[in-house]
Design an enzyme around this catalytic site. Sequence first.
Site, PDB file in Angstrom:
ATOM      1  N   GLU A   1       0.852  -1.194   0.000  1.00 60.35           N
ATOM      2  CA  GLU A   1       0.000   0.000   0.000  1.00 60.35           C
ATOM      3  C   GLU A   1       0.884   1.239   0.000  1.00 60.35           C
TER       4      GLU A   1
ATOM      5  N   LEU B   1      -3.913   1.771   5.985  1.00 60.16           N
ATOM      6  CA  LEU B   1      -4.537   0.767   5.126  1.00 60.16           C
ATOM      7  C   LEU B   1      -6.022   1.093   4.940  1.00 60.16           C
TER       8      LEU B   1
ATOM      9  N   CYS C   1     -12.108   3.680   0.421  1.00 63.52           N
ATOM     10  CA  CYS C   1     -13.314   3.458   1.225  1.00 63.52           C
ATOM     11  C   CYS C   1     -13.121   3.898   2.675  1.00 63.52           C
TER      12      CYS C   1
ATOM     13  N   GLY D   1       3.800   0.094  -5.373  1.00 69.89           N
ATOM     14  CA  GLY D   1       4.103  -1.189  -6.011  1.00 69.89           C
ATOM     15  C   GLY D   1       4.083  -1.041  -7.523  1.00 69.89           C
TER      16      GLY D   1
ATOM     17  N   GLY E   1     -22.776  17.225 -10.830  1.00 75.06           N
ATOM     18  CA  GLY E   1     -23.033  15.785 -10.810  1.00 75.06           C
ATOM     19  C   GLY E   1     -24.046  15.420  -9.740  1.00 75.06           C
TER      20      GLY E   1
ATOM     21  N   GLU F   1     -26.808  18.834 -12.949  1.00 76.05           N
ATOM     22  CA  GLU F   1     -26.725  17.462 -13.471  1.00 76.05           C
ATOM     23  C   GLU F   1     -26.923  17.483 -14.976  1.00 76.05           C
TER      24      GLU F   1
ATOM     25  N   HIS G   1     -18.474  -3.192  -1.468  1.00 70.90           N
ATOM     26  CA  HIS G   1     -18.877  -4.594  -1.268  1.00 70.90           C
ATOM     27  C   HIS G   1     -18.706  -5.416  -2.542  1.00 70.90           C
TER      28      HIS G   1
ATOM     29  N   HIS H   1     -43.242  -6.116  14.101  1.00 70.31           N
ATOM     30  CA  HIS H   1     -44.033  -4.885  14.144  1.00 70.31           C
ATOM     31  C   HIS H   1     -43.673  -4.101  15.407  1.00 70.31           C
TER      32      HIS H   1
HETATM   33  P1  FAD Z   1      -9.548   1.535  -3.257  1.00 73.13           P
HETATM   34  O1  FAD Z   1     -10.386   1.553  -2.042  1.00 73.13           O
HETATM   35  O2  FAD Z   1      -9.516   2.713  -4.115  1.00 73.13           O
HETATM   36  O3  FAD Z   1      -8.102   1.106  -2.790  1.00 73.13           O
HETATM   37  C1  FAD Z   1      -7.018   1.061  -3.649  1.00 73.13           C
HETATM   38  C2  FAD Z   1      -5.755   1.242  -2.839  1.00 73.13           C
HETATM   39  O4  FAD Z   1      -4.646   0.957  -3.674  1.00 73.13           O
HETATM   40  C3  FAD Z   1      -5.537   2.654  -2.324  1.00 73.13           C
HETATM   41  O5  FAD Z   1      -5.282   2.642  -0.948  1.00 73.13           O
HETATM   42  C4  FAD Z   1      -4.324   3.154  -3.104  1.00 73.13           C
HETATM   43  O6  FAD Z   1      -3.506   4.039  -2.349  1.00 73.13           O
HETATM   44  C5  FAD Z   1      -3.598   1.861  -3.368  1.00 73.13           C
HETATM   45  N1  FAD Z   1      -2.704   1.911  -4.526  1.00 73.13           N
HETATM   46  C6  FAD Z   1      -2.991   2.360  -5.771  1.00 73.13           C
HETATM   47  N2  FAD Z   1      -1.938   2.183  -6.580  1.00 73.13           N
HETATM   48  C7  FAD Z   1      -0.962   1.612  -5.819  1.00 73.13           C
HETATM   49  C8  FAD Z   1       0.351   1.181  -6.087  1.00 73.13           C
HETATM   50  N3  FAD Z   1       0.886   1.257  -7.305  1.00 73.13           N
HETATM   51  N4  FAD Z   1       1.073   0.649  -5.072  1.00 73.13           N
HETATM   52  C9  FAD Z   1       0.544   0.531  -3.832  1.00 73.13           C
HETATM   53  N5  FAD Z   1      -0.717   0.918  -3.528  1.00 73.13           N
HETATM   54  C10 FAD Z   1      -1.454   1.439  -4.514  1.00 73.13           C
HETATM   55  N6  FAD Z   1     -18.732   2.422  -1.837  1.00 73.13           N
HETATM   56  C11 FAD Z   1     -19.681   1.751  -1.154  1.00 73.13           C
HETATM   57  O7  FAD Z   1     -19.896   0.569  -1.410  1.00 73.13           O
HETATM   58  N7  FAD Z   1     -20.401   2.370  -0.155  1.00 73.13           N
HETATM   59  C12 FAD Z   1     -20.217   3.663   0.159  1.00 73.13           C
HETATM   60  O8  FAD Z   1     -20.880   4.188   1.050  1.00 73.13           O
HETATM   61  C13 FAD Z   1     -19.249   4.397  -0.563  1.00 73.13           C
HETATM   62  N8  FAD Z   1     -19.031   5.698  -0.281  1.00 73.13           N
HETATM   63  C14 FAD Z   1     -18.071   6.385  -0.969  1.00 73.13           C
HETATM   64  C15 FAD Z   1     -17.882   7.718  -0.671  1.00 73.13           C
HETATM   65  C16 FAD Z   1     -16.922   8.452  -1.345  1.00 73.13           C
HETATM   66  C17 FAD Z   1     -16.736   9.908  -1.024  1.00 73.13           C
HETATM   67  C18 FAD Z   1     -16.103   7.804  -2.320  1.00 73.13           C
HETATM   68  C19 FAD Z   1     -15.039   8.563  -3.032  1.00 73.13           C
HETATM   69  C20 FAD Z   1     -16.285   6.467  -2.620  1.00 73.13           C
HETATM   70  C21 FAD Z   1     -17.287   5.743  -1.960  1.00 73.13           C
HETATM   71  N9  FAD Z   1     -17.525   4.404  -2.242  1.00 73.13           N
HETATM   72  C22 FAD Z   1     -18.502   3.725  -1.565  1.00 73.13           C
HETATM   73  C23 FAD Z   1     -16.753   3.671  -3.266  1.00 73.13           C
HETATM   74  C24 FAD Z   1     -15.665   2.809  -2.590  1.00 73.13           C
HETATM   75  O9  FAD Z   1     -14.835   3.644  -1.826  1.00 73.13           O
HETATM   76  C25 FAD Z   1     -14.863   2.079  -3.653  1.00 73.13           C
HETATM   77  O10 FAD Z   1     -15.729   1.348  -4.495  1.00 73.13           O
HETATM   78  C26 FAD Z   1     -13.888   1.107  -2.995  1.00 73.13           C
HETATM   79  O11 FAD Z   1     -13.012   1.785  -2.138  1.00 73.13           O
HETATM   80  C27 FAD Z   1     -13.093   0.352  -4.050  1.00 73.13           C
HETATM   81  O12 FAD Z   1     -12.214  -0.507  -3.419  1.00 73.13           O
HETATM   82  P2  FAD Z   1     -10.858  -0.979  -4.116  1.00 73.13           P
HETATM   83  O13 FAD Z   1     -10.243  -1.940  -3.154  1.00 73.13           O
HETATM   84  O14 FAD Z   1     -11.113  -1.433  -5.486  1.00 73.13           O
HETATM   85  O15 FAD Z   1      -9.963   0.318  -4.251  1.00 73.13           O
HETATM   86  P1  NAI Z   2     -21.757   8.867 -10.180  1.00 76.14           P
HETATM   87  O1  NAI Z   2     -21.462   8.114 -11.403  1.00 76.14           O
HETATM   88  O2  NAI Z   2     -22.595   8.268  -9.122  1.00 76.14           O
HETATM   89  O3  NAI Z   2     -22.471  10.238 -10.552  1.00 76.14           O
HETATM   90  C1  NAI Z   2     -21.921  11.156 -11.435  1.00 76.14           C
HETATM   91  C2  NAI Z   2     -23.032  12.058 -11.905  1.00 76.14           C
HETATM   92  O4  NAI Z   2     -22.449  13.116 -12.616  1.00 76.14           O
HETATM   93  C3  NAI Z   2     -24.026  11.364 -12.828  1.00 76.14           C
HETATM   94  O5  NAI Z   2     -25.329  11.665 -12.433  1.00 76.14           O
HETATM   95  C4  NAI Z   2     -23.692  11.954 -14.195  1.00 76.14           C
HETATM   96  O6  NAI Z   2     -24.792  12.000 -15.069  1.00 76.14           O
HETATM   97  C5  NAI Z   2     -23.211  13.340 -13.789  1.00 76.14           C
HETATM   98  N1  NAI Z   2     -22.341  13.976 -14.765  1.00 76.14           N
HETATM   99  C6  NAI Z   2     -21.387  13.403 -15.532  1.00 76.14           C
HETATM  100  N2  NAI Z   2     -20.801  14.336 -16.306  1.00 76.14           N
HETATM  101  C7  NAI Z   2     -21.407  15.514 -16.020  1.00 76.14           C
HETATM  102  C8  NAI Z   2     -21.268  16.842 -16.501  1.00 76.14           C
HETATM  103  N3  NAI Z   2     -20.375  17.125 -17.451  1.00 76.14           N
HETATM  104  N4  NAI Z   2     -22.049  17.806 -15.977  1.00 76.14           N
HETATM  105  C9  NAI Z   2     -22.967  17.513 -15.017  1.00 76.14           C
HETATM  106  N5  NAI Z   2     -23.155  16.283 -14.544  1.00 76.14           N
HETATM  107  C10 NAI Z   2     -22.387  15.295 -15.037  1.00 76.14           C
HETATM  108  O7  NAI Z   2     -20.323   9.323  -9.632  1.00 76.14           O
HETATM  109  P2  NAI Z   2     -19.902   9.985  -8.254  1.00 76.14           P
HETATM  110  O8  NAI Z   2     -21.070  10.526  -7.537  1.00 76.14           O
HETATM  111  O9  NAI Z   2     -18.759  10.858  -8.563  1.00 76.14           O
HETATM  112  O10 NAI Z   2     -19.369   8.721  -7.458  1.00 76.14           O
HETATM  113  C11 NAI Z   2     -18.285   7.938  -7.983  1.00 76.14           C
HETATM  114  C12 NAI Z   2     -18.411   6.517  -7.599  1.00 76.14           C
HETATM  115  O11 NAI Z   2     -18.213   6.341  -6.219  1.00 76.14           O
HETATM  116  C13 NAI Z   2     -19.763   5.967  -7.953  1.00 76.14           C
HETATM  117  O12 NAI Z   2     -19.619   5.134  -9.061  1.00 76.14           O
HETATM  118  C14 NAI Z   2     -20.211   5.199  -6.771  1.00 76.14           C
HETATM  119  O13 NAI Z   2     -20.318   3.846  -7.103  1.00 76.14           O
HETATM  120  C15 NAI Z   2     -19.114   5.372  -5.727  1.00 76.14           C
HETATM  121  N6  NAI Z   2     -19.753   5.869  -4.508  1.00 76.14           N
HETATM  122  C16 NAI Z   2     -20.643   5.058  -3.879  1.00 76.14           C
HETATM  123  C17 NAI Z   2     -21.326   5.500  -2.783  1.00 76.14           C
HETATM  124  C18 NAI Z   2     -22.319   4.608  -2.152  1.00 76.14           C
HETATM  125  O14 NAI Z   2     -22.308   3.427  -2.430  1.00 76.14           O
HETATM  126  N7  NAI Z   2     -23.191   5.119  -1.300  1.00 76.14           N
HETATM  127  C19 NAI Z   2     -21.112   6.833  -2.222  1.00 76.14           C
HETATM  128  C20 NAI Z   2     -20.189   7.620  -2.998  1.00 76.14           C
HETATM  129  C21 NAI Z   2     -19.528   7.127  -4.081  1.00 76.14           C
END
Ligand code: FAD
Ligand code: NAI
Length: 468
Positions: free
Chosen positions: A33, A38, A42, A116, A182, A205, A323, A446
């Site tokens: 990492e 770590l 997420c 990495g 967005g 949007e 997940h 309930h």
């Molecule tokens: P990541 O969590 O992105 O982890 C990748 C890791 O790899 C990072 O720590 C990075 O530093 C490391 N890495 C990258 N390149 C290298 C390298 N070359 N060498 C060593 N380390 C490296 N998803 C949900 O299901 N529920 C939610 O509520 C939710 N909320 C979110 C809210 C926000 C604001 C954001 C931005 C995302 C949210 N997501 C949510 C999405 C979720 O965070 C991602 O889908 C998830 O973290 C993906 O997991 P991953 O293991 O693929 O990658």
């Molecule tokens: P998103 O894909 O959910 O939403 C992006 C939005 O931006 C869409 O509605 C799209 O139509 C709009 N958009 C795209 N281009 C645009 C433009 N030029 N002008 C205006 N609107 C535009 O992506 P978001 O919200 O950035 O989240 C990224 C990822 O992170 C998602 O794919 C989601 O899976 C993950 N995530 C998951 C969460 C959860 O599970 N609760 C919480 C936050 C993020």
Amino acid sequence: MSSYDVAVIGSGPGGYVAAIRCAQLGMKTAIIEKYSTLGGTCLNVGCIPSKALLDSSHHYEDAIKHFEEHGIDIPGEIKVNLKQMIARKQGVVDQTTKGIQFLMDKNKIDVFEGIGSFKDATHVNIKKNDGKTETIEAKNIIIATGSKPASLPFIKIDKERIITSTEALKLKEIPKHMIVIGGGVIGLELGQVYKRLGAEVTVIEYLDRIIPGMDASLSKELMKSMKKGKMKFNLSHKVTSVTRKGDEVIITADNKKGEEVVFTADYCLVAVGRKPYTDGLNADAAGVKLDDRGMVEVNTHLQTNVSNIYAIGDVIKGAMLAHKAEEEGTLVAETLAGQKPHIDYNLIPGVVYTWPEVAAVGKTEEELKEAGVVYKVGQFPMRALGRARASMDIDGFVKILADADTDEVLGVHMIGARVADLIAEAVTAMEFRASAEDISRMSHAHPTYAEAVKEAALAATGDRALHI
Ligand code: FAD
Ligand code: NAI
């Protein structure tokens, strides 16, 4: 040189779960990492901190809007202490990321801090913060490097006023006016946080509805509910420029009629999606194929074109969800152990943690129509539940889509209080290929919000809902 059965690059929910499952199955495992903590996006700048701020801001909103009606009087003014709110969020993050370190130790997984990059298909160079490089050997390598925020080509993210979710999770002041580009998950979750804390929040949007991937009825109900909370929405608007002048951000967009609309704000949150992250991985050295967007190409076993290298999570196709990444981590570990695991991607639930919460699994009505499936709909409003009235969370509904012939549940779409937790019942039911009647005959405690699931199932089995 240290040698491993498996090396995992990236410690997000995909990577760390893959590492734990590999270790459980007896493989000598390393995880690499680049950051000192770590848990990946997420735990550090995604799911966990955003939910911490959603919870804190929800408490504040309840205190200023609902306590009085509940008969709770607070003498004096209720104020937001943003510094403390952000500090608490960071405390939750720290505790959670330390938990992952504990799990690595418990499972005897070697943790390497550094970037990495592939030396070849069985060796990974780890560039450490002190500039030194260590090389490890691994029979199998799992790429779990996740994703980073995407932007628009003409936007310069300055991380101060023109920001992504990462900065929005640690602002030092409450914006007066935040423009959110967005209307997807991030824009709505973090937009709602700052709206509750007192900012004016305007969403721009591109498409004609918010949360466009979900069932259209959920988009409509969520927007209605958020508008009641005074969030503003500009749908079908194409952003054309974002510029900063001092502390002001000026955004121009073309509306549906092609007219230019100008917005000004003190903060602009760019939330237009995320992109796979493979910078610095040197995938070429191992011969691993990436597509034009930098996404790692995999087959159904999540194996890349190089047979001992796999990829999981946000860096490959599919929903960018924690997940989903976790399931994929498990799948690869079990495949390496000679098992035959399977993921049903149709049953990965999607959740938006706004209030009301939104949750869904399976097919949307739009998808069923497009596929020509004949289906029936059972819908039940939250406001008809005693539990919802007791808590005053009456917005929303549960909608069940079932096959018109077989009654098999094909999709469940929910909006309302705690539906993020309720969706698990729908996933379980669909995993066992339940019919709407099966759900309708199960006893639901309930008074609970879950009764809406039973009632929607009753409605789907022939207009038999009891309480409406
Ligand atoms: P990541 O969590 O992105 O982890 C990748 C890791 O790899 C990072 O720590 C990075 O530093 C490391 N890495 C990258 N390149 C290298 C390298 N070359 N060498 C060593 N380390 C490296 N998803 C949900 O299901 N529920 C939610 O509520 C939710 N909320 C979110 C809210 C926000 C604001 C954001 C931005 C995302 C949210 N997501 C949510 C999405 C979720 O965070 C991602 O889908 C998830 O973290 C993906 O997991 P991953 O293991 O693929 O990658
Ligand atoms: P998103 O894909 O959910 O939403 C992006 C939005 O931006 C869409 O509605 C799209 O139509 C709009 N958009 C795209 N281009 C645009 C433009 N030029 N002008 C205006 N609107 C535009 O992506 P978001 O919200 O950035 O989240 C990224 C990822 O992170 C998602 O794919 C989601 O899976 C993950 N995530 C998951 C969460 C959860 O599970 N609760 C919480 C936050 C993020």
